[in-house]
Design a protein around this motif. Structure first.
Motif, short mmCIF file in Angstrom:
data_model
loop_
_atom_site.label_atom_id
_atom_site.label_comp_id
_atom_site.label_asym_id
_atom_site.label_seq_id
_atom_site.Cartn_x
_atom_site.Cartn_y
_atom_site.Cartn_z
N LEU A 205 0.74 -1.35 -0.18
CA LEU A 205 -0.04 -0.08 0.12
C LEU A 205 0.68 1.26 -0.06
O LEU A 205 0.43 2.03 -0.42
CB LEU A 205 -1.12 -0.04 1.32
CG LEU A 205 -1.99 0.92 1.54
CD1 LEU A 205 -3.24 1.27 -0.33
CD2 LEU A 205 -2.62 1.29 2.50
N ILE A 206 1.76 1.34 0.96
CA ILE A 206 3.07 2.17 1.02
C ILE A 206 3.50 2.61 -0.17
O ILE A 206 3.51 3.51 -0.89
CB ILE A 206 3.92 2.63 2.12
CG1 ILE A 206 3.07 2.03 3.43
CG2 ILE A 206 4.91 3.33 2.08
CD1 ILE A 206 2.34 3.27 4.05
N ILE A 207 3.86 1.57 -0.82
CA ILE A 207 4.28 1.38 -2.29
C ILE A 207 3.76 1.72 -3.44
O ILE A 207 4.32 2.69 -4.34
CB ILE A 207 5.25 0.05 -2.84
CG1 ILE A 207 5.73 -0.33 -1.82
CG2 ILE A 207 5.77 0.31 -4.27
CD1 ILE A 207 6.46 -2.54 -1.93
N LEU A 208 2.71 1.96 -3.56
CA LEU A 208 1.55 2.29 -4.15
C LEU A 208 0.97 3.98 -3.73
O LEU A 208 1.70 4.76 -5.01
CB LEU A 208 0.27 1.56 -4.64
CG LEU A 208 0.42 -0.02 -4.74
CD1 LEU A 208 -0.98 -0.67 -4.07
CD2 LEU A 208 0.70 -0.14 -6.29
N LEU A 209 1.39 4.47 -3.21
CA LEU A 209 0.94 5.62 -2.07
C LEU A 209 2.14 6.75 -3.40
O LEU A 209 1.71 7.07 -3.51
CB LEU A 209 0.98 5.74 -0.84
CG LEU A 209 1.06 7.25 -0.15
CD1 LEU A 209 -0.68 7.60 -0.89
CD2 LEU A 209 0.53 6.64 0.60
N ILE A 210 3.18 5.70 -2.79
CA ILE A 210 4.75 6.67 -3.19
C ILE A 210 4.99 6.78 -4.93
O ILE A 210 5.40 7.21 -5.70
CB ILE A 210 5.99 5.85 -2.93
CG1 ILE A 210 6.20 6.07 -1.54
CG2 ILE A 210 7.27 6.11 -3.55
CD1 ILE A 210 7.15 4.98 -0.50
N ILE A 211 4.37 5.34 -5.57
CA ILE A 211 4.38 5.82 -6.95
C ILE A 211 2.95 6.45 -7.71
O ILE A 211 3.45 7.24 -8.97
CB ILE A 211 3.80 4.19 -7.73
CG1 ILE A 211 5.31 3.05 -7.46
CG2 ILE A 211 3.90 4.33 -8.98
CD1 ILE A 211 5.25 2.28 -7.45
N TYR A 212 2.18 6.72 -6.90
CA TYR A 212 1.23 7.44 -7.18
C TYR A 212 1.88 8.95 -7.26
O TYR A 212 1.64 9.32 -8.02
CB TYR A 212 -0.22 7.09 -6.41
CG TYR A 212 -1.38 8.39 -6.59
CD1 TYR A 212 -2.42 8.20 -7.18
CD2 TYR A 212 -1.38 9.69 -5.41
CE1 TYR A 212 -2.94 9.72 -7.58
CE2 TYR A 212 -2.43 10.68 -5.28
CZ TYR A 212 -2.72 10.57 -6.42
OH TYR A 212 -4.04 11.15 -6.59
#
Length: 344
Positions: A205-212
């Motif tokens: 979830l954190i990775i996806l947030l950073i990518i976003y």
């Protein structure tokens, strides 16, 4: 009959995050009331805190014995990969491709993955303790080596980088939480193991947030205007070539060092992987103050999808071969037992 190719759900989630960054950028845009930087920073710290809690001291102690395997895996991860990219720097220096080359070097300098390496080594019946040790230690080594590989080349770009700030961020967001997790592991380690799946979901979830957030910033600054379809296809082709070359070289090195089949599997699987978790985290520390973050993650995201697709297929094949060999051995043993009985 062709087998259906399974696409990792996380790869689909990454694509959705990028699409959302393009069509719905408001939460991650400049001036947004949503504190995305703070959320990302705290998320990164928790990822490495939980990582420290989850490290297996038994696996690390046992793993230290097989030093040849560990040296080979870490050398592939932090020496072989970057050395395959660095010689091309003179060809792209002061050209429009320099930034894309830097993105490839960033990917090449990253640590190996943790969860997928261990899972796929287990599927292929490789040296599992060796995989756990190398996957775990790789992330710690990367905190030092990844920025060191990048520093000489980042200094030659037009963007100003404050390396004292970068290392201060690495220490505060990664090193201190990791150390705290290691200290508290004796108290919270069992809890971390029990909730491992939930913690893995939190990491993603954190990775996806950073990518976003990264792609929102890159789209906002129009950083992808210079990257066309041809460049994207070329990038994908180069990623495939890089994977094949490293996989072949790690296989050759394993034979040269006379690894047994289990060590050979671990050497190739761990030595060819690159961590999207560390990539997103390190990109925040190294490039977070610029609009380069999105483009710096492109080769890594291509590679992440490719390594899961190819290694999972190889792991499944090797696992089936191991089971078939074991069944043949059992059948042969039973057959010999029956023959001995008749002779008697």
């Amino acid at each position: 009959m062709l087998k259906k190719i399974r696409i990792d759900p996380f790869v689909i989630a990454i694509i959705i995050s990028i699409v959302l960054a393009y069509v719905f950028p408001q939460p991650g845009a400049s001036g947004s009331p949503v504190p995305m930087d703070l959320i990302s920073s705290l998320g990164i710290s928790f990822i490495f805190f939980f990582y420290g809690l989850s490290l297996s001291s038994v696996a690390i102690k046992n793993g230290l014995k097989n030093w040849k395997l560990h040296v080979s895996v870490q050398a592939s991860t932090f020496v072989l990969f970057p050395l395959l990219i660095v010689p091309f720097f003179p060809l792209v220096r002061n050209t429009s491709y320099e930034l894309l080359w830097l993105a490839f070097l960033f990917m090449a300098a990253l640590p190996s993955t943790v969860s997928s390496s261990v899972v796929m080594v287990a599927m292929a019946k490789g040296n599992l303790p060796g995989a756990i040790f190398n996957a775990s230690i790789s992330g710690i080594i990367g905190i030092v080596l990844t920025p060191l590989w990048m520093m000489p080349f980042i200094k030659q770009t037009d963007v100003a980088f404050d390396f004292s700030t970068i290392y201060l961020q690495l220490i505060s967001e990664i090193v201190i939480p990791l150390a705290l997790g290691l200290v508290l592991r004796r108290f919270l380690g069992a809890w971390a193991q029990k909730h491992k799946r939930t913690l893995n979901k939190f990491d993603k979830l954190i990775i996806l947030l950073i990518i976003y957030k990264s792609f929102v910033q890159s789209f906002e600054d129009n950083i992808f205007s210079s990257v066309g379809l041809l460049e994207m296809l070329s990038m994908l082709g180069l990623v495939i070539i890089l994977f094949v070359v490293v996989y072949s070289l790690t296989g050759w090195i394993g034979k040269l060092l006379k690894f047994n089949p289990a060590d050979q599997i671990t050497n190739q699987f761990c030595g060819t992987k690159k961590s999207l978790v560390h990539g997103t985290v390190f990109s925040e520390a190294l490039f977070g103050q610029t609009s380069m973050v999105g483009i710096m993650l492109l080769p890594l995201m291509f590679y992440h999808a490719l390594q899961i697709l190819i290694i999972s297929a190889i792991a499944t094949k090797k696992g089936k071969k191991w089971i078939e060999t074991k069944e043949e051995h059992v059948n042969l043993k039973d057959s010999n037992t029956v023959e001995d009985h008749h002779i008697k």
